[in-house]
Design a protein around this motif. Structure first.
Motif, mmCIF file in Angstrom:
data_model
loop_
_atom_site.group_PDB
_atom_site.id
_atom_site.type_symbol
_atom_site.label_atom_id
_atom_site.label_comp_id
_atom_site.label_asym_id
_atom_site.label_seq_id
_atom_site.Cartn_x
_atom_site.Cartn_y
_atom_site.Cartn_z
ATOM 1 N N LEU A 29 58.086 -111.523 72.455
ATOM 2 C CA LEU A 29 57.825 -112.485 71.388
ATOM 3 C C LEU A 29 56.670 -112.006 70.508
ATOM 4 O O LEU A 29 56.713 -112.133 69.278
ATOM 5 C CB LEU A 29 57.509 -113.852 72.012
ATOM 6 C CG LEU A 29 57.237 -115.000 71.028
ATOM 7 C CD1 LEU A 29 58.460 -115.237 70.126
ATOM 8 C CD2 LEU A 29 56.894 -116.278 71.782
ATOM 9 N N ARG A 30 55.651 -111.471 71.120
ATOM 10 C CA ARG A 30 54.518 -110.961 70.345
ATOM 11 C C ARG A 30 54.929 -109.819 69.422
ATOM 12 O O ARG A 30 54.514 -109.753 68.260
ATOM 13 C CB ARG A 30 53.423 -110.490 71.302
ATOM 14 C CG ARG A 30 52.158 -109.996 70.599
ATOM 15 C CD ARG A 30 51.167 -109.473 71.604
ATOM 16 N NE ARG A 30 51.656 -108.280 72.266
ATOM 17 C CZ ARG A 30 51.625 -107.058 71.728
ATOM 18 N NH1 ARG A 30 51.126 -106.877 70.514
ATOM 19 N NH2 ARG A 30 52.094 -106.029 72.397
ATOM 20 N N ARG A 52 56.101 -107.812 63.985
ATOM 21 C CA ARG A 52 57.015 -107.141 63.043
ATOM 22 C C ARG A 52 57.190 -107.965 61.774
ATOM 23 O O ARG A 52 57.118 -107.438 60.654
ATOM 24 C CB ARG A 52 58.354 -106.902 63.724
ATOM 25 C CG ARG A 52 59.357 -106.114 62.876
ATOM 26 C CD ARG A 52 60.684 -105.997 63.601
ATOM 27 N NE ARG A 52 61.265 -107.311 63.853
ATOM 28 C CZ ARG A 52 61.920 -108.032 62.913
ATOM 29 N NH1 ARG A 52 62.062 -107.565 61.673
ATOM 30 N NH2 ARG A 52 62.438 -109.204 63.216
ATOM 31 N N LYS A 53 57.414 -109.278 61.938
ATOM 32 C CA LYS A 53 57.595 -110.136 60.766
ATOM 33 C C LYS A 53 56.325 -110.179 59.923
ATOM 34 O O LYS A 53 56.384 -110.126 58.681
ATOM 35 C CB LYS A 53 57.967 -111.550 61.216
ATOM 36 C CG LYS A 53 59.348 -111.638 61.827
ATOM 37 C CD LYS A 53 59.650 -113.067 62.241
ATOM 38 C CE LYS A 53 61.060 -113.181 62.855
ATOM 39 N NZ LYS A 53 61.361 -114.573 63.262
ATOM 40 N N ALA A 68 55.324 -106.489 51.852
ATOM 41 C CA ALA A 68 55.872 -107.004 50.593
ATOM 42 C C ALA A 68 54.735 -107.462 49.673
ATOM 43 O O ALA A 68 54.746 -107.171 48.464
ATOM 44 C CB ALA A 68 56.837 -108.160 50.886
ATOM 45 N N GLN A 69 53.751 -108.174 50.242
ATOM 46 C CA GLN A 69 52.636 -108.636 49.425
ATOM 47 C C GLN A 69 51.803 -107.461 48.897
ATOM 48 O O GLN A 69 51.382 -107.467 47.737
ATOM 49 C CB GLN A 69 51.751 -109.563 50.261
ATOM 50 C CG GLN A 69 52.426 -110.894 50.594
ATOM 51 C CD GLN A 69 51.574 -111.759 51.490
ATOM 52 O OE1 GLN A 69 50.486 -111.341 51.890
ATOM 53 N NE2 GLN A 69 52.060 -112.966 51.816
ATOM 54 N N GLU A 70 51.596 -106.470 49.733
ATOM 55 C CA GLU A 70 50.834 -105.310 49.264
ATOM 56 C C GLU A 70 51.574 -104.574 48.157
ATOM 57 O O GLU A 70 50.951 -104.062 47.220
ATOM 58 C CB GLU A 70 50.572 -104.367 50.445
ATOM 59 C CG GLU A 70 49.570 -104.899 51.449
ATOM 60 C CD GLU A 70 49.406 -103.988 52.634
ATOM 61 O OE1 GLU A 70 50.130 -102.963 52.698
ATOM 62 O OE2 GLU A 70 48.558 -104.277 53.511
#
Length: 589
Positions: free
Chosen positions: A426-427, A432-433, A440-442
């Protein structure tokens, strides 16, 4: 039985350590035998023995200190410690005496490192006939370094020490510690005496001083023929040489004195004011055949020094200084033993005898106590064994319980590991997400930053163009406002005040700086009485700030005329440029 052997070994080690301590560190000089040596000699002579040191009832005589033991008191007979003549090197002990292998091994262990001593300045070495020393080495089992003496091991001791035997005999030297040990063990043969030598450090290295130097001793105020020849070692102290000089010239005990010396007749005098130093070291002597000169200077009745020898110089601050240290009465080769040292050695001998008596008297008590202690320890061990067995049963029950707990813990551990794997997956998914969103923001931020950078560059370029245009228009306005008309030798030129004053060091800048009053012609021009043919080149130089390529005619005459005009108008930049052109032209021609 192992305890008994241990006790016997302990007793032997204590006896050997005491003997080794005596022979190594507590011996007096050779000419003064200690009471310990006298006791050993008497016990050799009369066969005295100590009480038994073993459980079997055997006896070990104290003569074992010298490496000799008797088979029994009834068989012991006297053993001479000196021989007067005959063949001392082939001396054999009487039938009642025998050197045991243990004592030979003890002597070997002591002598091996003593015979391998290196030469050290100031150490004493003693002369021994080489044949006697080689027989000793064979007897105790030490390898010989002389090829002529390498033979089978000797079965008999070498007898008393022989220091001389005919002048054709080869001699050897041993260190002082080895000499004292051998003297305690074997004694000195009758008619022989200790021959002591000292080590001196020559320029080539430390060597034994076989020949002592002759010294010429005289007074500082005596005639040249009044002198004495005395032999001294190079390691002799200055204080003893001064004592001998005072004796030779009968100087009073309360009269102060000091020495002067020179190593050779043609060397300079040196003050010998330190009595504790060796004469050879002070005078840098490096030969056994040097004949130094010693001069004794004394105090006269008025309390003044009678004066140093002729040619000797002394610093002003040391004219009245005395020699440092005390006058030494005894030579370094004299053996001086005080009564205090004799008493100390007597007390040490008595302590050794008392120690051995008490060691033997308490030995049986020690053995009985050891047996009782062993029995007590065996009972304790049996009780401990029973307790260990009981603890082993308890330990087995505890081990079973621990195995059950371990099984349950393993199951829980497996469940925890499964949960850890689930949380780890889960971590990783969340990481990854988050990484995708961050990327994407960068990317968006980078695109916006690139757009802003391009817009900023366009604005900056436009601003630079506008500023350049503004500067040109401003300069043009200044030129139009400050237009000046010049009459150069009849040629009319129109220019601006800004152009004429661009070179502040020129004559034109000085004329139109406002500091000088200029005459204005009727047509509004200023007249300068110069050839105006090349003046336009000067104005172009001032307008552009330099000479652009191809603007000057390729004529050497024009260059020289133009250089003359530049010198007149004090245009140093143009003048240097034309000078370089002319020099280059001359070098090519």
């Amino acid at each position: 039985m192992s305890i008994l052997r241990l006790c016997g070994t302990f007793s032997s080690v204590c006896l050997y350590k005491f003997v080794e301590y005596k022979t190594k560190t507590l011996m007096l000089p050779p000419t003064n035998l200690t009471s310990f040596h006298r006791q050993v000699t008497n016990e050799r002579r009369f066969g005295m023995s100590l009480p038994s040191t073993t459980c079997g009832g055997g006896s070990l005589p104290i003569a074992a200190v010298a490496g000799v033991q008797t088979s029994s008191p009834a068989q012991a007979i006297s053993t001479p410690t000196t021989v007067s003549s005959g063949h001392p090197l082939h001396h054999s002990p009487p039938s009642g005496f025998a050197f045991s292998p243990d004592h030979q091994q003890a002597q070997k262990s002591v002598l091996e490192h003593l015979l391998d001593r290196e030469l050290v300045e100031g150490d004493f070495w003693y002369v021994i006939v080489a044949e006697w020393l080689e027989q000793l080495k064979k007897f105790v089992g030490i390898n010989s370094g002389r090829k002529y003496y390498k033979s089978q091991r000797a079965c008999s001791p070498p007898g008393p020490i022989v220091t001389r035997r005919d002048y054709a005999h080869t001699v050897d030297v041993v260190h002082e510690d080895a000499w004292r040990a051998l003297l305690q063990w074997y004694g000195l043969a009758d008619g022989h005496k200790a021959m002591k030598l000292v080590v001196y450090k020559y320029a080539r290295g430390p060597e034994i001083e076989h020949n002592i130097n002759s010294f010429k001793i005289m007074l500082s105020n005596s005639p040249p023929e009044d002198f004495h020849i005395v032999r001294f070692s190079k390691m002799e102290k200055v204080g003893h040489i001064e004592h001998r000089a005072r004796q030779l010239y009968q100087v009073c005990a309360g009269q102060r004195s000091r020495l002067w010396a020179k190593a050779e007749a043609d060397t300079d005098w040196r003050p010998l004011f330190s009595r504790d130093r060796a004469i050879g070291i002070v005078l840098d002597m490096d030969s056994d055949f040097t004949r130094p000169v010693i001069v004794l200077e004394v105090i006269n009745a008025q309390g003044e020094w009678v004066g140093p020898p002729e040619g000797a110089e002394l610093p002003d601050d040391s004219k009245n200084c005395d020699a440092q240290g005390h006058v030494i009465e005894n030579s370094m080769f004299d053996d001086v033993t005080t009564q205090w040292e004799l008493d100390i050695h007597e007390q040490i001998d008595q302590v050794g005898k008392t120690f051995l008596d008490k060691l033997h008297g308490n030995f049986n008590v020690f053995v009985q106590r050891a047996k009782d202690h062993i029995e007590s320890r065996e009972c304790q061990l049996r009780e401990r064994e029973r307790q260990v067995c009981a603890r082993e049963s308890v330990t087995e029950r505890l081990a079973t319980r621990l195995e059950l707990k371990e099984h349950r813990l393993e199951e829980e551990l497996l469940r925890c590991e499964e949960k850890i794997k689930e949380y780890e997956s889960l971590r990783l998914e969340l990481e990854r997400k988050d990484a995708e969103r961050r990327a994407a923001q960068e990317k968006i931020v980078a695109e916006k930053a690139e757009e802003l950078r391009l817009e900023r560059e366009e604005l900056q370029a436009e601003k630079d163009r506008f500023q350049e245009e503004l500067n040109r228009m401003s300069e043009l306005g200044k030129v139009q406002e400050s237009r000046i008309k010049l009459d150069i030798g009849g040629n009319q030129f129109t220019t601006s005040l800004l152009t004429l004053t661009k070179d502040p060091d020129s004559m034109l800048a000085a004329m139109f700086s406002g500091r000088h009053k200029l005459k204005l012609e009727g047509d509004g021009s200023y007249f300068i009485d110069r050839d105006g043919t090349h003046f336009r080149y000067l104005l172009n130089y001032l307008r552009d700030g330099c000479v652009k390529e191809g603007t000057l005619p390729q004529n050497e005459t024009v260059w020289r005329e133009l250089r003359t005009e530049a010198e007149f108008y004090q245009l140093s930049g143009l003048e240097d440029y034309l000078k370089d052109l002319l020099d280059k032209k001359d070098s090519e021609g």
